[in-house]
Scaffold this active site. Sequence first.
Site, PDB file in Angstrom:
ATOM      1  N   CYS A 175       5.501  -7.006  -7.559  1.00 48.59           N
ATOM      2  CA  CYS A 175       5.902  -7.942  -8.905  1.00 48.59           C
ATOM      3  C   CYS A 175       5.926  -8.414  -9.663  1.00 48.59           C
ATOM      4  O   CYS A 175       4.677  -9.127 -10.960  1.00 48.59           O
ATOM      5  CB  CYS A 175       3.849  -6.970  -9.298  1.00 48.59           C
ATOM      6  SG  CYS A 175       3.152  -6.552  -7.496  1.00 48.59           S
ATOM      7  N   HIS A 217       0.740  -8.468 -15.928  1.00 44.27           N
ATOM      8  CA  HIS A 217       0.530  -7.709 -14.412  1.00 44.27           C
ATOM      9  C   HIS A 217      -0.908  -7.960 -14.387  1.00 44.27           C
ATOM     10  O   HIS A 217      -1.759  -6.970 -14.735  1.00 44.27           O
ATOM     11  CB  HIS A 217       1.173  -6.826 -13.617  1.00 44.27           C
ATOM     12  CG  HIS A 217       1.001  -7.247 -11.756  1.00 44.27           C
ATOM     13  ND1 HIS A 217       1.246  -7.851 -11.607  1.00 44.27           N
ATOM     14  CD2 HIS A 217       1.348  -5.853 -11.361  1.00 44.27           C
ATOM     15  CE1 HIS A 217       0.981  -7.858 -10.599  1.00 44.27           C
ATOM     16  NE2 HIS A 217       0.717  -6.815 -10.018  1.00 44.27           N
ATOM     17  N   ASN A 264      -4.910  -8.935  -7.407  1.00 46.55           N
ATOM     18  CA  ASN A 264      -3.496  -8.762  -7.594  1.00 46.55           C
ATOM     19  C   ASN A 264      -3.268  -9.664  -6.612  1.00 46.55           C
ATOM     20  O   ASN A 264      -2.650  -9.819  -5.104  1.00 46.55           O
ATOM     21  CB  ASN A 264      -3.052  -7.490  -6.763  1.00 46.55           C
ATOM     22  CG  ASN A 264      -1.864  -6.682  -7.288  1.00 46.55           C
ATOM     23  OD1 ASN A 264      -0.640  -7.814  -7.462  1.00 46.55           O
ATOM     24  ND2 ASN A 264      -1.247  -6.118  -7.433  1.00 46.55           N
TER      25      ASN A 264
HETATM   26  N1  ACO Z   1     -14.420   1.839  -1.272  1.00 46.32           N
HETATM   27  C1  ACO Z   1     -14.634   3.308  -1.420  1.00 46.32           C
HETATM   28  N2  ACO Z   1     -13.909   4.048  -1.995  1.00 46.32           N
HETATM   29  C2  ACO Z   1     -13.001   3.480  -1.295  1.00 46.32           C
HETATM   30  C3  ACO Z   1     -12.247   2.954  -1.307  1.00 46.32           C
HETATM   31  C4  ACO Z   1     -12.833   1.559  -1.353  1.00 46.32           C
HETATM   32  N3  ACO Z   1     -12.205   0.220  -1.110  1.00 46.32           N
HETATM   33  N4  ACO Z   1     -10.543   2.764  -1.271  1.00 46.32           N
HETATM   34  C5  ACO Z   1     -10.593   4.006  -1.773  1.00 46.32           C
HETATM   35  N5  ACO Z   1     -11.965   4.739  -0.997  1.00 46.32           N
HETATM   36  C6  ACO Z   1     -12.603   6.018  -1.780  1.00 46.32           C
HETATM   37  C7  ACO Z   1     -11.221   7.172  -1.045  1.00 46.32           C
HETATM   38  O1  ACO Z   1     -11.090   7.499   0.265  1.00 46.32           O
HETATM   39  C8  ACO Z   1     -11.372   8.780  -1.876  1.00 46.32           C
HETATM   40  O2  ACO Z   1     -12.415   9.104  -0.994  1.00 46.32           O
HETATM   41  P1  ACO Z   1     -12.200  10.582  -1.126  1.00 46.32           P
HETATM   42  O3  ACO Z   1     -12.810  11.270  -1.881  1.00 46.32           O
HETATM   43  O4  ACO Z   1     -13.456  10.909  -0.048  1.00 46.32           O
HETATM   44  O5  ACO Z   1     -11.054  10.838  -0.526  1.00 46.32           O
HETATM   45  C9  ACO Z   1     -11.798   7.646  -2.996  1.00 46.32           C
HETATM   46  O6  ACO Z   1     -12.462   6.506  -2.782  1.00 46.32           O
HETATM   47  C10 ACO Z   1     -11.310   7.599  -4.308  1.00 46.32           C
HETATM   48  O7  ACO Z   1     -10.125   7.491  -3.849  1.00 46.32           O
HETATM   49  P2  ACO Z   1      -8.665   6.947  -4.875  1.00 46.32           P
HETATM   50  O8  ACO Z   1      -7.611   7.053  -4.228  1.00 46.32           O
HETATM   51  O9  ACO Z   1      -8.475   8.581  -6.050  1.00 46.32           O
HETATM   52  O10 ACO Z   1      -9.484   6.279  -5.562  1.00 46.32           O
HETATM   53  P3  ACO Z   1      -8.547   5.617  -7.312  1.00 46.32           P
HETATM   54  O11 ACO Z   1      -9.427   6.147  -7.759  1.00 46.32           O
HETATM   55  O12 ACO Z   1      -7.256   6.804  -7.573  1.00 46.32           O
HETATM   56  O13 ACO Z   1      -8.670   4.440  -7.421  1.00 46.32           O
HETATM   57  C11 ACO Z   1      -6.771   2.952  -6.905  1.00 46.32           C
HETATM   58  C12 ACO Z   1      -7.611   3.701  -6.591  1.00 46.32           C
HETATM   59  C13 ACO Z   1      -7.832   1.564  -7.174  1.00 46.32           C
HETATM   60  C14 ACO Z   1      -6.111   1.722  -6.012  1.00 46.32           C
HETATM   61  C15 ACO Z   1      -6.055   3.493  -7.544  1.00 46.32           C
HETATM   62  O14 ACO Z   1      -5.233   4.208  -7.216  1.00 46.32           O
HETATM   63  C16 ACO Z   1      -4.661   2.346  -8.759  1.00 46.32           C
HETATM   64  O15 ACO Z   1      -5.416   1.167  -8.786  1.00 46.32           O
HETATM   65  N6  ACO Z   1      -3.907   2.639  -8.133  1.00 46.32           N
HETATM   66  C17 ACO Z   1      -2.755   1.386  -8.803  1.00 46.32           C
HETATM   67  C18 ACO Z   1      -2.899   0.633  -7.730  1.00 46.32           C
HETATM   68  C19 ACO Z   1      -1.703  -0.563  -7.812  1.00 46.32           C
HETATM   69  O16 ACO Z   1      -2.089  -1.489  -8.921  1.00 46.32           O
HETATM   70  N7  ACO Z   1      -1.053  -1.202  -6.067  1.00 46.32           N
HETATM   71  C20 ACO Z   1      -0.772  -2.158  -6.767  1.00 46.32           C
HETATM   72  C21 ACO Z   1       0.774  -2.707  -8.419  1.00 46.32           C
HETATM   73  S1  ACO Z   1       2.055  -3.084  -7.935  1.00 46.32           S
HETATM   74  C22 ACO Z   1       1.579  -4.155  -7.363  1.00 46.32           C
HETATM   75  O17 ACO Z   1       1.233  -5.440  -7.615  1.00 46.32           O
HETATM   76  C23 ACO Z   1       2.183  -5.041  -5.803  1.00 46.32           C
END
Ligand code: ACO
Length: 340
Positions: free
Chosen positions: A127, A267, A297
């Site tokens: 990214c 980003h 993204n």
């Molecule tokens: N819909 C519903 N529930 C979901 C989903 C979804 N799409 N995805 C995950 N969950 C659930 C999980 O299974 C988990 O359930 P559980 O508690 O029963 O196990 C719950 O939601 C919480 O999941 P977390 O992973 O704790 O959620 P979090 O608040 O961390 O959010 C996210 C997840 C949005 C991916 C966050 O961690 C994030 O933004 N991380 C950075 C990601 C990013 O920016 N990546 C790319 C950057 S680099 C690049 O651009 C390539």
Amino acid sequence: MKKQPRSSPRSSKSHRTVSIVGTGSYTPEKVLSNADLMRIVDTTDEWITTRTGIKERRIAAKDEQTSDMAAKAALKALEQAEVAPKDVDLILVATATPDMLFPATACFVQKKIGAKNAACLDISAACAGFLFGIEIAQQFITSHTHNTVLVIGAEKLSSITNWTDRNTCVLFGDGAGAAVLQHRGRAHGVISTHIGSDGQFTDILFMPGGGSRCPITKENAHMNLATIHMTGKEVYKQAVISMLNASKKALEQAGLTTEDIACVIPHQANLRIIEAIADRLKIPLERFYVNLDKYGNTSAAAVAMALDEANRTGRIKRGDYVLMVVFGGGLTWASTVVEW
Ligand code: ACO
């Protein structure tokens, strides 16, 4: 009175400043909304919106390659810059989804836009690639080896998305953005740049299959190895740390403070990451340009597409100081301060 930036050591040595003289972007027609995703995986619009800020993303057609999107964005940038394709002498394509492992996607773009005098290469910095490209372009132009550099960020992330994994498939989209860089005799342009990487984190955001380490075979084809694997929480944490540090470095190098910045183009991964950075840099969120609600993204394309939108809608104006800051798999990060 407007504060003057510190002169870049590079530009003062060579007396050659580098400006972004044109921008362009392209997004595929097909819109995939959160409601559409609810029909594919177990998710809700409410979960995606509150955790990421994303409402919809664009998906490229089956026969639409990364280089097709890149070429369309590039032609718009060249048109705005009033530069003919034959006058481009370097094409840099930042992408994690090249048309093929080789030749470089930049070579396909060269053919599609008719930039027959350009040297072409791809940048693999996930990214962060577009701003790595801006840094490379600035180095080549200030060192007088090249005059006109086309920097493109382009991605067909839908081709490496695991559409059965709700943790990742809701996050990504396709698109392309481009910028033309030249020395045009202006006092400023790209004022400061900072790039960095930390290979200790190669295992939190990666695509394990499809390279020489793990080619896709008949035996492993069912394992989704040629798709994005991500440890979301760790990526989130590192994204905030590295974008914060990178922003401070570019500002410090430019001799400017957050007060001087008219617009931050970060980003476009997750609204919560952007809010955390706004809070820690003490820059009001209104000064951040955000379009991830429409596109998700798009990795290397994201900041390039946002820059073009901000430019064409008048959100950034001539003379504004603009901070761009990005983060990606690697880990990689980059930042730049530009006088528009
Ligand atoms: N819909 C519903 N529930 C979901 C989903 C979804 N799409 N995805 C995950 N969950 C659930 C999980 O299974 C988990 O359930 P559980 O508690 O029963 O196990 C719950 O939601 C919480 O999941 P977390 O992973 O704790 O959620 P979090 O608040 O961390 O959010 C996210 C997840 C949005 C991916 C966050 O961690 C994030 O933004 N991380 C950075 C990601 C990013 O920016 N990546 C790319 C950057 S680099 C690049 O651009 C390539």
